[in-house]
Design an enzyme around this catalytic site. Structure first.
Site, PDB file in Angstrom:
ATOM      1  N   CYS A 139       5.689  -6.798   7.835  1.00 32.00           N
ATOM      2  CA  CYS A 139       6.902  -6.372   8.862  1.00 32.00           C
ATOM      3  C   CYS A 139       7.263  -7.150   9.707  1.00 32.00           C
ATOM      4  O   CYS A 139       6.491  -8.157  10.274  1.00 32.00           O
ATOM      5  CB  CYS A 139       6.585  -4.977   9.573  1.00 32.00           C
ATOM      6  SG  CYS A 139       7.734  -3.876  10.297  1.00 32.00           S
ATOM      7  N   CYS A 145       5.394  -4.147  16.291  1.00 26.47           N
ATOM      8  CA  CYS A 145       4.886  -2.788  17.124  1.00 26.47           C
ATOM      9  C   CYS A 145       3.530  -2.937  17.431  1.00 26.47           C
ATOM     10  O   CYS A 145       2.618  -3.214  16.612  1.00 26.47           O
ATOM     11  CB  CYS A 145       5.503  -1.540  16.362  1.00 26.47           C
ATOM     12  SG  CYS A 145       7.201  -1.361  15.962  1.00 26.47           S
ATOM     13  N   SER A 189      12.064   6.672   7.869  1.00 24.73           N
ATOM     14  CA  SER A 189      11.752   6.417   9.130  1.00 24.73           C
ATOM     15  C   SER A 189      12.010   5.021   9.540  1.00 24.73           C
ATOM     16  O   SER A 189      11.836   4.009   8.707  1.00 24.73           O
ATOM     17  CB  SER A 189      10.316   6.544   9.316  1.00 24.73           C
ATOM     18  OG  SER A 189       9.961   6.306  10.718  1.00 24.73           O
ATOM     19  N   CYS A 214       0.517  -0.636  15.838  1.00 22.22           N
ATOM     20  CA  CYS A 214       0.798  -0.495  14.531  1.00 22.22           C
ATOM     21  C   CYS A 214       0.122  -1.646  13.795  1.00 22.22           C
ATOM     22  O   CYS A 214       0.235  -2.896  14.319  1.00 22.22           O
ATOM     23  CB  CYS A 214       2.131  -0.660  13.964  1.00 22.22           C
ATOM     24  SG  CYS A 214       2.466  -0.368  12.197  1.00 22.22           S
ATOM     25  N   SER A 256      10.826   6.454  14.830  1.00 19.56           N
ATOM     26  CA  SER A 256       9.553   5.759  15.485  1.00 19.56           C
ATOM     27  C   SER A 256      10.034   5.776  16.914  1.00 19.56           C
ATOM     28  O   SER A 256      10.177   4.447  17.118  1.00 19.56           O
ATOM     29  CB  SER A 256       9.154   4.570  14.696  1.00 19.56           C
ATOM     30  OG  SER A 256       7.669   4.313  15.243  1.00 19.56           O
ATOM     31  N   LEU A 257       9.718   6.640  17.688  1.00 20.29           N
ATOM     32  CA  LEU A 257      10.318   6.624  19.083  1.00 20.29           C
ATOM     33  C   LEU A 257       9.092   5.836  20.216  1.00 20.29           C
ATOM     34  O   LEU A 257       9.269   5.125  20.636  1.00 20.29           O
ATOM     35  CB  LEU A 257      10.634   8.066  19.655  1.00 20.29           C
ATOM     36  CG  LEU A 257      11.407   8.293  21.146  1.00 20.29           C
ATOM     37  CD1 LEU A 257      12.589   7.366  20.869  1.00 20.29           C
ATOM     38  CD2 LEU A 257      11.414   9.481  21.317  1.00 20.29           C
ATOM     39  N   HIS A 258       8.161   6.845  20.375  1.00 23.48           N
ATOM     40  CA  HIS A 258       6.801   6.566  21.177  1.00 23.48           C
ATOM     41  C   HIS A 258       7.032   6.094  22.695  1.00 23.48           C
ATOM     42  O   HIS A 258       6.080   5.961  23.127  1.00 23.48           O
ATOM     43  CB  HIS A 258       6.330   5.252  20.524  1.00 23.48           C
ATOM     44  CG  HIS A 258       5.997   5.353  19.025  1.00 23.48           C
ATOM     45  ND1 HIS A 258       5.465   6.360  18.452  1.00 23.48           N
ATOM     46  CD2 HIS A 258       6.857   4.623  17.889  1.00 23.48           C
ATOM     47  CE1 HIS A 258       5.557   6.188  16.881  1.00 23.48           C
ATOM     48  NE2 HIS A 258       6.530   5.376  16.781  1.00 23.48           N
ATOM     49  N   GLY A 305       6.780  -1.821   6.645  1.00 26.53           N
ATOM     50  CA  GLY A 305       7.885  -2.512   6.396  1.00 26.53           C
ATOM     51  C   GLY A 305       9.017  -1.394   7.291  1.00 26.53           C
ATOM     52  O   GLY A 305       8.606  -0.406   7.486  1.00 26.53           O
ATOM     53  N   ASN A 317      -4.377   6.234  15.425  1.00 25.77           N
ATOM     54  CA  ASN A 317      -5.281   5.975  14.723  1.00 25.77           C
ATOM     55  C   ASN A 317      -5.650   4.644  14.719  1.00 25.77           C
ATOM     56  O   ASN A 317      -4.938   3.436  14.625  1.00 25.77           O
ATOM     57  CB  ASN A 317      -4.695   6.212  13.196  1.00 25.77           C
ATOM     58  CG  ASN A 317      -4.265   7.756  12.886  1.00 25.77           C
ATOM     59  OD1 ASN A 317      -5.000   8.396  13.064  1.00 25.77           O
ATOM     60  ND2 ASN A 317      -3.013   7.980  12.628  1.00 25.77           N
ATOM     61  N   CYS A 326      -1.410   6.977   9.651  1.00 29.53           N
ATOM     62  CA  CYS A 326      -0.192   6.560  10.152  1.00 29.53           C
ATOM     63  C   CYS A 326      -0.515   5.207  11.038  1.00 29.53           C
ATOM     64  O   CYS A 326      -1.494   5.250  11.881  1.00 29.53           O
ATOM     65  CB  CYS A 326       0.599   7.529  10.958  1.00 29.53           C
ATOM     66  SG  CYS A 326       1.874   6.971  11.638  1.00 29.53           S
ATOM     67  N   CYS A 355       3.531   8.529   0.657  1.00 34.84           N
ATOM     68  CA  CYS A 355       3.950   7.516   1.736  1.00 34.84           C
ATOM     69  C   CYS A 355       4.452   6.172   1.149  1.00 34.84           C
ATOM     70  O   CYS A 355       3.224   5.819   0.799  1.00 34.84           O
ATOM     71  CB  CYS A 355       3.143   7.449   2.722  1.00 34.84           C
ATOM     72  SG  CYS A 355       3.504   6.296   4.365  1.00 34.84           S
ATOM     73  N   GLU A 374       0.697  -1.278  -0.011  1.00 35.07           N
ATOM     74  CA  GLU A 374       0.069  -0.049   0.099  1.00 35.07           C
ATOM     75  C   GLU A 374       1.044   1.259   0.096  1.00 35.07           C
ATOM     76  O   GLU A 374       1.837   1.393   0.806  1.00 35.07           O
ATOM     77  CB  GLU A 374      -1.018   0.041   1.276  1.00 35.07           C
ATOM     78  CG  GLU A 374      -2.069  -1.130   1.175  1.00 35.07           C
ATOM     79  CD  GLU A 374      -3.021  -0.902   2.150  1.00 35.07           C
ATOM     80  OE1 GLU A 374      -4.206  -1.591   1.801  1.00 35.07           O
ATOM     81  OE2 GLU A 374      -2.783  -0.677   3.368  1.00 35.07           O
TER      82      GLU A 374
END
Length: 394
Positions: A139, A143, A226, A146, A248-250, A194, A325, A368, A132, A118
């Protein structure tokens, strides 16, 4: 298991075929300059002239977006006929195109039978439009916030398949020939399906194709890659591509990040921050973007905002706060808006730009963390049975 493709294969864009089937023509769309030169030699062009022919092909494919050899008016009819007999200019097949109420466009692209990725076009991002792109189908990182992480890795994408995502979007947006005026796609973000640094060779080659000024001309400083934190590859990414870096921290501590981003167990925050500080060219005009998804009651306290400021001390950075999201059966909720604004205020007062990313394309699962195709690993024999069954029903 090594999922990388053989990038020396003659046709990285062609559908994968079952044993005994006739090979389809090779597509030139997505090839590098060196590959185009070899293609010219393959059809009888003298080696001394092959570089010049490759430059002509490059210009037609990547500047004009040509999909027919007949368009190549500065190449003789005889040579065009030879090219058409051996090659095509086709892109991977666009199987579905969805348009959100906010103008976001999501493309489902079939790369080979049963294998899809996608790609999402987001208009009007800071007066520009971002595409994007995906670097893998599925992947390996898992995570927990995600949707893509719920799909197992199918395989890496080739450089041609990554570049083709940009070409397909430009086809749809009617962005040929390349122009510096009134562009819709001005930025490329490797934030799709990915982990790009687990496919760095192909990502790097695709950036060479996409950024070339004689072709699509989307510059390296307008390209952001990223990563969830593949520490050994971060410096190499900067050396090979010169692109902008996003992390990609979070989370601000290892315990929570281990839960949200399991890769942290292998490369904890201290190692990650050391690698970021070594990113080539890092300065106030080339800042690292830290992505921080806002999860209600998980990572959104003001104490964590203050810890985030401490963690990033001394790093030229901006922080993208991303409202979570939702996706089907997701275990998290988005933080309340008042809490997001209070979190952003702490970070802003510390001197960091911390825009809150407006969710785009939620209604078509294009926002996202929402991307996920239905691709899966299927044996060639099973694909053949499926195809024959479908023909029998027709």
């Amino acid at each position: 298991m090594n999922h990388a493709l053989n990038i020396s294969a003659a046709n990285p864009n062609a559908p994968r075929l079952n044993e005994g089937e006739t090979a389809l023509p090779t597509s030139l769309a997505g090839m590098t300059r060196a590959q185009l030169r070899e293609a010219a030699i393959q059809i009888g062009v003298d080696e001394k002239k092959a570089k010049m022919r490759a430059e002509q092909l490059w210009r037609w494919i990547y500047h004009y977006g040509a999909q027919s050899f007949d368009d190549m008016t500065n190449i003789s009819k005889d040579l065009r006929a030879k090219m058409a007999a051996e090659f095509t200019l086709t892109r991977p097949r666009l199987t579905e195109r969805q348009v959100s109420v906010d103008g976001t466009r999501k493309y489902l692209i079939e790369l080979s039978p049963g294998v899809e990725c996608e790609t999402v076009f987001i208009p009007d991002v800071a007066k520009s439009g971002a595409l994007c792109v995906s670097s893998q189908v599925g992947c390996t990182l898992n995570c927990t916030f995600c949707h893509t992480g719920t799909q197992a890795l199918v395989r890496n994408l080739t450089a041609a398949e990554i570049a083709a995502q940009v070409m397909i979007a430009r086809d749809d947006l009617q962005e040929w020939p390349t122009s510096n005026e009134n562009r819709k796609i001005t930025n490329i973000v490797f934030m799709g399906m990915g982990e790009p640094l687990y496919n760095l060779d192909n990502v790097s080659d695709s950036i060479d194709i996409i950024s070339d000024g004689e072709g699509m001309g989307i510059g390296r400083r307008r390209t952001t890659v990223s990563t969830s934190g593949v520490v050994p590859k971060i410096k190499e990414l900067g050396e090979r591509t010169g692109t902008m870096l996003a992390i990609s921290l979070h989370a601000t501590n290892d315990d929570l990040r281990n839960e949200l981003v399991p890769l942290n167990k292998k490369y904890p925050l201290a190692e990650l921050m050391d690698a970021i500080r070594q990113y080539p060219g890092l300065n106030n005009s080339k800042r690292v973007t830290f992505e921080y998804v806002m999860l209600k009651g998980v990572n959104d306290s003001l104490a964590e905002a203050r810890e985030l400021v401490k963690l990033l001390k001394g790093v030229p950075a901006k922080i993208n706060l991303i409202p979570f999201n939702p996706w089907p059966d997701s275990p998290y909720e988005c933080s309340d808006w008042d809490q997001i604004e209070a979190f952003a205020d702490v970070v802003n007062r510390a001197g960091y730009a911390s825009p809150v990313r407006t969710p785009r394309g939620r209604d078509i699962l294009a926002a996202c963390g929402q991307l996920r195709s239905e691709s899966q690993k299927v044996r060639a024999s099973e694909l053949r049975k499926q195809r024959l069954a479908g023909e029998g029903q027709g």
